[in-house]
Motif scaffolding. Structure first.
Motif, PDB file in Angstrom:
ATOM      1  N   TYR A   1       4.154  23.838 -13.936  1.00 18.15           N
ATOM      2  CA  TYR A   1       4.860  25.088 -13.651  1.00 18.15           C
ATOM      3  C   TYR A   1       5.782  25.464 -14.799  1.00 18.15           C
ATOM      4  O   TYR A   1       5.857  26.641 -15.197  1.00 18.15           O
ATOM      5  CB  TYR A   1       5.677  24.946 -12.362  1.00 18.15           C
TER       6      TYR A   1
ATOM      7  N   ARG B   1       1.991   9.548  -5.606  1.00 18.49           N
ATOM      8  CA  ARG B   1       2.474  10.882  -5.223  1.00 18.49           C
ATOM      9  C   ARG B   1       3.518  11.384  -6.213  1.00 18.49           C
ATOM     10  O   ARG B   1       3.526  12.552  -6.590  1.00 18.49           O
ATOM     11  CB  ARG B   1       3.086  10.829  -3.826  1.00 18.49           C
ATOM     12  N   GLU B   2       4.403  10.483  -6.633  1.00 19.77           N
ATOM     13  CA  GLU B   2       5.458  10.849  -7.609  1.00 19.77           C
ATOM     14  C   GLU B   2       4.834  11.373  -8.891  1.00 19.77           C
ATOM     15  O   GLU B   2       5.245  12.406  -9.422  1.00 19.77           O
ATOM     16  CB  GLU B   2       6.308   9.611  -7.947  1.00 19.77           C
TER      17      GLU B   2
ATOM     18  N   MET C   1       2.755  18.334 -11.563  1.00 17.11           N
ATOM     19  CA  MET C   1       2.746  19.714 -11.075  1.00 17.11           C
ATOM     20  C   MET C   1       3.990  20.457 -11.550  1.00 17.11           C
ATOM     21  O   MET C   1       3.917  21.609 -12.001  1.00 17.11           O
ATOM     22  CB  MET C   1       2.695  19.713  -9.544  1.00 17.11           C
ATOM     23  N   GLU C   2       5.157  19.809 -11.484  1.00 14.13           N
ATOM     24  CA  GLU C   2       6.409  20.447 -11.935  1.00 14.13           C
ATOM     25  C   GLU C   2       6.322  20.797 -13.421  1.00 14.13           C
ATOM     26  O   GLU C   2       6.708  21.894 -13.838  1.00 14.13           O
ATOM     27  CB  GLU C   2       7.590  19.499 -11.701  1.00 14.13           C
TER      28      GLU C   2
ATOM     29  N   GLU D   1       0.836  -1.210   0.000  1.00 15.81           N
ATOM     30  CA  GLU D   1       0.000   0.000   0.000  1.00 15.81           C
ATOM     31  C   GLU D   1       0.863   1.249   0.000  1.00 15.81           C
ATOM     32  O   GLU D   1       0.569   2.226  -0.699  1.00 15.81           O
ATOM     33  CB  GLU D   1      -0.901   0.001   1.241  1.00 15.81           C
TER      34      GLU D   1
ATOM     35  N   ARG E   1       0.987   4.146  -2.889  1.00 12.91           N
ATOM     36  CA  ARG E   1       0.723   5.560  -2.584  1.00 12.91           C
ATOM     37  C   ARG E   1       1.906   6.422  -2.983  1.00 12.91           C
ATOM     38  O   ARG E   1       1.752   7.537  -3.469  1.00 12.91           O
ATOM     39  CB  ARG E   1       0.450   5.738  -1.085  1.00 12.91           C
ATOM     40  N   ARG E   2       3.124   5.889  -2.758  1.00 12.37           N
ATOM     41  CA  ARG E   2       4.337   6.628  -3.100  1.00 12.37           C
ATOM     42  C   ARG E   2       4.405   6.887  -4.599  1.00 12.37           C
ATOM     43  O   ARG E   2       4.743   7.986  -5.036  1.00 12.37           O
ATOM     44  CB  ARG E   2       5.561   5.830  -2.641  1.00 12.37           C
TER      45      ARG E   2
ATOM     46  N   CYS F   1       3.914  31.698  -8.213  1.00 14.86           N
ATOM     47  CA  CYS F   1       4.980  31.362  -7.256  1.00 14.86           C
ATOM     48  C   CYS F   1       4.886  32.146  -5.962  1.00 14.86           C
ATOM     49  O   CYS F   1       5.633  31.874  -5.024  1.00 14.86           O
ATOM     50  CB  CYS F   1       6.346  31.618  -7.897  1.00 14.86           C
TER      51      CYS F   1
ATOM     52  N   LYS G   1       1.831  12.608  -9.411  1.00 13.32           N
ATOM     53  CA  LYS G   1       1.151  13.901  -9.204  1.00 13.32           C
ATOM     54  C   LYS G   1       2.169  15.028  -9.118  1.00 13.32           C
ATOM     55  O   LYS G   1       1.979  16.112  -9.680  1.00 13.32           O
ATOM     56  CB  LYS G   1       0.331  13.854  -7.915  1.00 13.32           C
ATOM     57  N   PHE G   2       3.263  14.780  -8.406  1.00 20.01           N
ATOM     58  CA  PHE G   2       4.271  15.826  -8.205  1.00 20.01           C
ATOM     59  C   PHE G   2       4.939  16.198  -9.524  1.00 20.01           C
ATOM     60  O   PHE G   2       5.147  17.373  -9.825  1.00 20.01           O
ATOM     61  CB  PHE G   2       5.302  15.328  -7.185  1.00 20.01           C
TER      62      PHE G   2
END
Lengths: 273, 161
Positions: free
Chosen positions: B118, B107-108, B114-115, B99, B103-104, B133, B110-111
């Motif tokens: 930007y 998260r990767e 996001m990068e 699990e 989840r990790r 920013c 999604k992150f």
């Protein structure tokens, strides 16, 4: 942010149902027990905090350079009288740990919660410590530890080694359940609780709340056995987080429900006739 | 003389107790029995002795509750039972690990998205990128963002406050 919070409660049930049919041993627990705050942090808060704290590397580098020049200027443009060379230097504070780069995996979380009762009445009658120990056990579910004094204080007739306080250190699920109880049940029942200040925090991710003796009776477990306590004491709650600075710690705790308000000047100071 | 009388009295009372039924004996015991420390406390109180001996009787019950019972003993497992126990614990640990890994990974992803967002914004519009920013000094989650519960109260918000 609001959308994320609402969606999480719906996806939880459907996810569990989907995995249950796929697993070989259908009777075994698919998700297991997770505390309410723990679930909420994993589903919602963690990502929200990461998004709110993320700064692109280029901008972050610019900000750090600006900070360095500001500090350098402060060091060079010294104000006041020059220091006396014969006097010894004051103790230099340990430099605070640097703020780490925000990654997908290092959002702050609560590390431990310590509930502490200082019992000055224990100086006259050692049995009063039993009240403190029992109260801690009733509130947290964990057997408390007696703390002996490390220093002498003749004004209060305290000698080194006298048992003077009791504490309980909570971690993991028990810690989250205690925080949940505090935020959902105890704080709303308090007569005059205005929340934590926006200046709260010790600078390295620790937050402390102090409570009067009247508050300990507001815990649901204490209501039942309130009369069995000869001594009702106040207590302190120290929340240790993995946040490195105050603002990120406040962001985390506000997510769990602790209210933060800007400190207001009393009316007498703001308006002078 | 007084001492002899007391002793005779005591023997008489003991004999009477044996004649009584067990229920009456129990009632008599409840009415007359004192804890071990009571005599000491009475003596100390009469002499004006240290206060820790004349403390609240509720402390006796607290002491009983906290320190009377022996701590529970772990069940003694045979080697096969121990193996089963360790297998179950290991299996549960494996479930939790899987699990965490899942989840990790999420998260990767999604992150990184996001990068990339930007970076894309920086290429499109510098002004908007700088605005994105900007970080508020003391940002906290709004109080209306409550921790979700399966059993919410009827009256969630006290608007009078």
């Amino acid at each position: 942010m609001y959308g994320l919070a609402a969606r999480s409660s719906f996806t939880f049930a459907s996810k569990a149902a989907a995995t249950a049919t796929k697993r070989m041993f259908a009777a075994s627990a698919t998700q297991g027990y997770q505390t309410r705050l723990g679930q909420y942090y994993q589903n919602t808060l963690r990502d929200d905090i990461t998004i709110l704290e993320y700064i692109p590397p280029k901008v972050r580098a610019e900000q750090q350079a600006a900070e360095e020049t500001r500090l350098q200027a402060a060091r060079e443009n010294l104000t006041g009288t020059p220091p006396n060379p014969t006097k010894k230097h004051k103790k230099v504070r340990m430099p605070k740990p640097k703020v780490p780069v925000v990654t997908a995996h290092n959002a702050p979380f609560v590390k431990s919660v310590t509930v502490h009762i200082r019992c000055r009445e224990a100086l006259q009658n050692k049995h009063h410590l039993l009240s403190a120990l029992m109260a801690l056990q009733v509130i947290t579910g964990v057997r408390g530890e007696v703390i002996k004094s490390k220093n002498d204080a003749s004004t209060w007739k305290l000698r080194k080694g006298m048992p003077i306080a009791a504490k309980v250190e909570l971690t993991g699920d028990r810690m989250l359940e205690f925080l949940d109880k505090l935020v959902e049940v105890v704080l709303p029942r308090m007569k005059e609780y205005h929340g934590l200040r926006m200046s709260a925090g010790d600078g390295s991710g620790g937050f402390t709340l102090g409570f009067d003796p009247s508050v300990i009776g507001l815990f649901p477990e204490m209501e039942v056995v309130y009369d069995q306590f000869p001594l009702i004491t106040g207590f302190h709650v120290n929340i240790n987080t993995t946040a490195v600075r105050n603002p990120s710690g406040r962001l985390l705790l506000s997510g769990f429900g602790l209210p933060f308000v800007h400190a207001r000047k009393p009316a007498s100071e703001t308006f002078m006739l | 003389m007084n001492n002899a009388f007391c002793q005779l009295n005591w023997i008489l009372i003991k004999w009477i107790k044996t004649v009584l039924s067990t229920r009456t004996q129990a009632a008599l015991h409840r009415a007359t029995a004192t804890t071990r420390g009571a005599a000491k406390r009475e003596k100390a109180a009469s002499r004006g002795g240290p206060s820790h001996l004349t403390s609240d009787p509720r402390y006796e019950s607290i002491k009983q509750i906290m320190f009377q019972e022996e701590p529970r003993q772990l069940p003694k497992l045979t080697s096969e039972d121990l193996e089963r126990h360790q297998t179950i614990l290991r299996a549960w640990e494996v479930v939790r690990m899987e699990e965490r890994r899942k989840r990790r990974g999420e998260r990767e992803i999604k992150f990184k998205a996001m990068e990339r967002a930007y970076e894309a914004l920086e290429d499109v519009d510098q002004r908007l990128f700088r605005a994105a920013c900007v970080r508020e000094a003391n940002v906290v989650f709004p109080r209306q963002m409550r921790v979700p519960t399966e059993t919410p109260a009827k009256k969630i918000w006290n608007y009078l406050e």
